[in-house]
Design an enzyme around this catalytic site. Structure first.
Site, PDB file in Angstrom:
ATOM      1  N   ALA A 128      -4.552  -6.706   0.900  1.00  0.00           N
ATOM      2  CA  ALA A 128      -3.680  -6.893   2.066  1.00  0.00           C
ATOM      3  C   ALA A 128      -3.294  -5.522   2.607  1.00  0.00           C
ATOM      4  O   ALA A 128      -3.565  -4.483   1.987  1.00  0.00           O
ATOM      5  CB  ALA A 128      -2.422  -7.659   1.674  1.00  0.00           C
ATOM      6  N   LYS A 129      -2.689  -5.501   3.741  1.00  0.00           N
ATOM      7  CA  LYS A 129      -2.089  -4.274   4.277  1.00  0.00           C
ATOM      8  C   LYS A 129      -1.074  -4.684   5.330  1.00  0.00           C
ATOM      9  O   LYS A 129      -1.191  -5.746   5.938  1.00  0.00           O
ATOM     10  CB  LYS A 129      -3.150  -3.366   4.905  1.00  0.00           C
ATOM     11  N   GLY A 130      -0.098  -3.807   5.548  1.00  0.00           N
ATOM     12  CA  GLY A 130       0.885  -4.054   6.592  1.00  0.00           C
ATOM     13  C   GLY A 130       1.090  -2.784   7.378  1.00  0.00           C
ATOM     14  O   GLY A 130       0.723  -1.689   6.940  1.00  0.00           O
ATOM     15  N   ASP A 139       2.662   3.406   1.878  1.00  0.00           N
ATOM     16  CA  ASP A 139       1.455   4.012   2.456  1.00  0.00           C
ATOM     17  C   ASP A 139       1.960   5.121   3.388  1.00  0.00           C
ATOM     18  O   ASP A 139       3.098   5.604   3.231  1.00  0.00           O
ATOM     19  CB  ASP A 139       0.612   2.954   3.181  1.00  0.00           C
ATOM     20  N   VAL A 191      -1.660  -8.243   7.154  1.00  0.00           N
ATOM     21  CA  VAL A 191      -2.963  -8.900   7.059  1.00  0.00           C
ATOM     22  C   VAL A 191      -3.287  -9.123   5.590  1.00  0.00           C
ATOM     23  O   VAL A 191      -3.244  -8.190   4.788  1.00  0.00           O
ATOM     24  CB  VAL A 191      -4.071  -8.027   7.717  1.00  0.00           C
TER      25      VAL A 191
END
Ligand code: NAD
Length: 425
Positions: free
Chosen positions: A117-119, A158, A72
């Site tokens: 963002a992040k995944g 992360d 995202v």
């Protein structure tokens, strides 16, 4: 005959939805304070791009499993999107969206030219062999390849991912590009263009934020840390290094406690060897929930979201909470803590050390140049202290909590960037 089903039964709300509710609540407060119009509020509440992918993985026994992955990009108005990749069984699109939104405000708050963002992949990495994990990572990256790149969107580690994961991502991207692209990820091993100081950067930032918030000598300050992974273990170490007494820590398997203080270096060695702090023989076992209720000066949540809630907040005795984790405190708990005079240094400030040094790593990669550990740490300290000072002053000036002030600054900067750029076409 129709069956009435409540639209939002508590049991049906996933931790990810709870995290997104919290993020939207925090945005709502900041937008109200800043007087943003409805259009801009909606834009800031909505990710620019969300990608859900299916990731087929060949298991060692020849079976094929298919897991879901996400990337995202919440906002790119101030620069390329930036944010970690999480491998965890409960990761869903809502959690990843919340984490991406917090990245946007965090980067703006500390003044680095990135969006958020992040995944994530809904998988338990501990249940896979190293070869399965490598295949999963490479296939996931292949699926999100159109989104990422050193000028577009730069992943980082992360929960459940590490330097090795970043090395596989860098390699997969580079093989597709036809040449080495170290700037596509941060948190890489040193040998592939990682930065000195990145591995401990988030924890160093937690230490800097904790010392600033304590406002007194750390000598003898008692600390409990939830989560003993990349962030929690080194945060405990750095706090112990300056004289704090770390009395309790936990990981997913259990919690341990020693009222006279834990030997954090020894505990880290034990955890590295056995995979957990559980069973450490120089400490007593403790319940997971009990860790939050210990009579300590400082509590550092460094695991997952939504662990400090309206249920346990009234029993928290620590007067200072420094959030190593993203989103550990719900808005309901925030209100209870504020009313009881507990200071909460919020995630987007307290754990920003990670993205600050990720940014420094990316700058070094883009310039094919490297800085010394001392230079990196000096820049980290400057950015952390200056962000802390700004948040603290605004909170005092406008009678806000530190979280509210941090969001007003972060959201305000992103809103300003949108207003200056205007709307295309
Ligand atoms: P990690 O996977 O290295 O460690 C997570 C730790 O939390 C592990 O020790 C795990 O056992 C523990 N844990 C999980 N569930 C738990 C539970 N219910 N009770 C107690 N412990 C539990 O992950 P990390 O990189 O250390 O990330 C931790 C938090 O910090 C996350 O919220 C992450 O988003 C945030 N964060 C990480 C970075 C970074 O640079 N890695 C940067 C900023 C924020």
């Amino acid at each position: 005959m129709s069956i009435m089903v409540p639209s939002k039964t508590p049991a049906l709300i996933t931790p990810g939805q709870q995290a997104l509710d919290s993020a939207l609540h925090q945005l709502g407060h900041a937008a109200e304070h800043l007087g943003l119009d409805d259009g801009l509020r909606t834009m800031l509440a909505t990710p620019r791009r969300s990608l859900t992918v299916s990731v087929p993985v060949r298991r060692e026994d020849g079976r094929m499993d298919v897991v879901q992955g996400f990337r995202v990009q919440h906002n790119v108005s101030r620069g390329p999107a930036k944010g970690g990749i999480r491998f965890h069984p409960h990761t869903d699109i809502h959690e990843v969206t919340a984490l991406a939104m917090w990245m946007t405000w965090k980067c703006a708050l500390v003044g680095i030219p990135y969006g958020g963002a992040k995944g994530g992949v809904s998988v338990d990495p501990a249940a896979l062999t190293t070869r399965e994990l490598e295949r999963l990572t490479r296939r996931y990256v292949n699926e999100i390849l159109p989104l990422i790149g050193p000028e577009k969107d730069i992943p980082a580690p992360d929960v459940g991912t590490d330097e090795q994961t970043m090395a596989w991502i860098m390699d997969t991207y580079s093989v597709n590009a036809g040449y080495s692209v170290p700037g596509v990820v941060t948190g890489k091993p040193m040998t592939l263009g990682g930065s000195l100081g990145r591995a401990g950067a988030t924890s160093r930032g937690v230490q800097i934020a904790a010392l600033a918030a304590l406002g007194r000598s750390p000598e003898g300050v008692t600390v409990a840390v939830q989560g003993f992974g990349k962030v929690g273990a080194l945060a405990a170490q750095y706090l112990a290094d300056v004289g704090c007494k770390v009395v309790a820590v936990s990981d997913v398997r259990g919690a341990v406690c020693a009222p006279s203080g834990l030997d954090v270096a020894d505990l880290r060695a034990y955890s590295a060897e056995t995979g957990s702090v559980y069973g450490y023989r120089h400490a007593d076992a403790l319940g997971h929930a009990e860790l939050f209720e210990l009579d300590v000066d400082l509590l550092v949540p460094a695991a997952l979201e939504g662990v400090i809630t309206e249920e346990n907040a009234p029993r928290i005795r620590a007067r200072l909470i420094v959030e190593g984790a993203n989103g550990p405190t719900t808005p309901e708990a925030d209100e209870i803590l504020a009313a009881s005079g507990t200071t909460v240094v919020p995630d987007i400030l307290a754990n920003a050390g990670g993205v600050i040094v990720s940014y420094l790593e990316w700058v070094q990669n883009m310039q094919a140049f490297s800085w010394s550990a001392a230079e990196v740490e000096m820049k980290l300290r400057d950015l952390m202290r200056s962000a802390y000072g700004e948040v603290k002053s605004l909170a005092a000036e406008k009678s806000l909590t530190l979280r509210q002030a941090a969001h007003v600054i972060g959201v305000g900067r992103v809103a300003e960037a949108h207003q200056m750029r205007g709307l295309y076409p």
